[in-house]
Motif scaffolding. Structure first.
Motif, PDB file in Angstrom:
ATOM      1  N   HIS A 119     103.025 105.806 -23.153  1.00 59.62           N
ATOM      2  CA  HIS A 119     102.117 106.500 -22.228  1.00 59.62           C
ATOM      3  C   HIS A 119     102.934 106.946 -20.935  1.00 59.62           C
ATOM      4  CE1 HIS A 119      98.474 107.558 -20.039  1.00 59.62           C
ATOM      5  NE2 HIS A 119      98.738 106.641 -19.028  1.00 59.62           N
ATOM      6  N   LEU A 120     103.870 106.079 -20.494  1.00 64.04           N
ATOM      7  CA  LEU A 120     104.691 106.742 -19.460  1.00 64.04           C
ATOM      8  C   LEU A 120     105.525 107.788 -19.795  1.00 64.04           C
ATOM      9  CD1 LEU A 120     106.275 106.294 -16.740  1.00 64.04           C
ATOM     10  CD2 LEU A 120     107.830 104.924 -17.855  1.00 64.04           C
TER      11      LEU A 120
ATOM     12  N   TYR B 195     104.384 110.028 -21.817  1.00 65.73           N
ATOM     13  CA  TYR B 195     103.363 110.869 -22.120  1.00 65.73           C
ATOM     14  C   TYR B 195     102.990 111.750 -20.600  1.00 65.73           C
ATOM     15  CZ  TYR B 195      98.578 113.078 -21.870  1.00 65.73           C
ATOM     16  OH  TYR B 195      97.449 113.901 -21.906  1.00 65.73           O
ATOM     17  N   GLN B 196     103.006 110.706 -19.495  1.00 69.37           N
ATOM     18  CA  GLN B 196     102.826 111.253 -18.185  1.00 69.37           C
ATOM     19  C   GLN B 196     103.900 112.065 -17.587  1.00 69.37           C
ATOM     20  OE1 GLN B 196     102.301 107.002 -16.518  1.00 69.37           O
ATOM     21  NE2 GLN B 196     100.195 107.667 -15.826  1.00 69.37           N
TER      22      GLN B 196
ATOM     23  N   GLN C 183     102.436 115.579 -18.691  1.00 68.98           N
ATOM     24  CA  GLN C 183     101.641 116.030 -17.654  1.00 68.98           C
ATOM     25  C   GLN C 183     102.424 116.497 -16.403  1.00 68.98           C
ATOM     26  OE1 GLN C 183      99.050 112.173 -17.486  1.00 68.98           O
ATOM     27  NE2 GLN C 183      97.668 113.421 -18.221  1.00 68.98           N
ATOM     28  N   GLU C 184     103.426 115.656 -16.056  1.00 65.61           N
ATOM     29  CA  GLU C 184     104.194 115.819 -14.822  1.00 65.61           C
ATOM     30  C   GLU C 184     105.026 117.370 -15.192  1.00 65.61           C
ATOM     31  OE1 GLU C 184     106.042 112.456 -13.531  1.00 65.61           O
ATOM     32  OE2 GLU C 184     104.078 111.399 -13.660  1.00 65.61           O
TER      33      GLU C 184
ATOM     34  N   SER D  70     100.048 118.486 -23.660  1.00 63.61           N
ATOM     35  CA  SER D  70      99.118 117.368 -23.559  1.00 63.61           C
ATOM     36  C   SER D  70      98.299 117.280 -24.960  1.00 63.61           C
ATOM     37  CB  SER D  70      98.292 117.254 -22.368  1.00 63.61           C
ATOM     38  OG  SER D  70      99.039 117.023 -21.135  1.00 63.61           O
TER      39      SER D  70
ATOM     40  N   GLY E 183      97.105 109.897 -25.532  1.00 68.48           N
ATOM     41  CA  GLY E 183      97.837 109.856 -24.256  1.00 68.48           C
ATOM     42  C   GLY E 183      99.261 109.213 -24.439  1.00 68.48           C
TER      43      GLY E 183
ATOM     44  N   ALA F 290     109.237 106.775 -13.315  1.00 71.79           N
ATOM     45  CA  ALA F 290     107.874 106.942 -13.080  1.00 71.79           C
ATOM     46  C   ALA F 290     107.830 107.792 -11.820  1.00 71.79           C
ATOM     47  CB  ALA F 290     106.909 105.777 -12.845  1.00 71.79           C
ATOM     48  N   LYS F 291     106.917 108.651 -11.602  1.00 77.35           N
ATOM     49  CA  LYS F 291     106.756 109.634 -10.400  1.00 77.35           C
ATOM     50  C   LYS F 291     106.571 108.963  -8.929  1.00 77.35           C
ATOM     51  CE  LYS F 291     103.915 113.510  -9.001  1.00 77.35           C
ATOM     52  NZ  LYS F 291     102.715 114.453  -9.184  1.00 77.35           N
TER      53      LYS F 291
END
Length: 254
Positions: free
Chosen positions: A28-29, A31-32, A36-37, A45, A51, A126-127
């Motif tokens: 999931h990380l 994917y993010q 997404q980012e 996506s 996800g 991570a963001k």
């Protein structure tokens, strides 16, 4: 114990992602960050309706997460793609996508100790922890501003990427890995050089989700360089030399 180790242990912990739940957190990380980012091509996506970003190499991979101790937030993670246990000549991702660019004078894949190679990939922060300058623009969260001493954004730990290097060395030791493959941004390799973790290029820069360069290096050579360049970082990533084989590999040059 060095201050770097004490600070790392205060804020972070390496978590091998061996359970289904931890693997799903890693997927999931991915994917993010990628879908997404950064919104990279081929990581759209819609390709991952659950996800979770995965690919065909995950069947032969192992994963590590970096977790913030107090909040239990996932700080980052990385993947090691291992040799195919049934057919060692099955290509690594770097060989499949950039192998035709390898410098034949530097490398011949069939002559490598393939069962002891792992390809480092999906190395990301991570963001919430990519918070300086242009760090948010990169999955790995590193640019020159990462090393600036800004009092208003000063980290208690030098950079989360060091935590992932701890995970990288620990996981490689566990699985008997002696060589790292990586196809990385030249700027990232240059920045990792500040820690002594830069890898040797084995071919020209190629267009692979942006400009990347194939690299390969013996882990002992990397850690010997780290040992000479920054003893505190060597002690951190090797647990003060307690990882099997690591202390012996550099003791002679120390």
């Amino acid at each position: 114990m060095s201050n770097l180790i004490a600070v790392f242990n205060k804020y972070f912990e390496v978590v091998p992602a061996k359970t289904a739940d931890l693997k799903n957190q890693f997927f999931h990380l991915r994917y993010q960050v990628y879908s997404q980012e950064l919104q990279l091509s081929d990581f759209e996506s819609w390709r991952y309706p659950d996800g979770h970003e995965t690919d065909k190499y995950d069947k032969r991979s192992v994963y590590s997460l970096l977790r913030h101790r107090r909040t239990k937030q996932i700080v980052g993670g990385l993947r090691l793609v291992l040799c195919d246990s049934v057919d060692p000549l099955q290509p690594f991702p770097i060989e499949e996508h950039a192998g035709h660019y390898f410098d034949a004078q530097l490398i011949e894949p069939s002559k490598l100790p393939r069962r002891n190679i792992a390809e480092v990939s999906r190395l990301m922060i991570a963001k919430n922890f990519r918070c300086r300058g242009k760090e948010v623009l990169y999955a790995h969260g590193m640019d020159d501003s990462s090393f600036e001493d800004r009092s208003h954004t000063r980290r208690q730990f030098p950079h989360p990427i060091l935590g992932l290097l701890v995970a990288l060395v620990q996981t490689s030791s566990e699985y008997g890995i002696t060589h790292w493959y990586a196809i990385m941004e030249p700027a990232l390799n240059r920045l990792l050089g500040r820690f002594g973790f830069d890898l040797e290029p084995i071919g020209p820069e190629v267009d692979y989700y942006g400009i990347r360069q194939p690299c390969l290096q013996n882990i002992d050579s990397v850690l010997a360089r780290v040992f000479q360049k920054n003893r505190d970082i060597w002690e951190l990533v090797t647990e003060s030399g307690r990882k099997e084989g690591i202390a012996e590999s550099v003791r002679g040059g120390g």
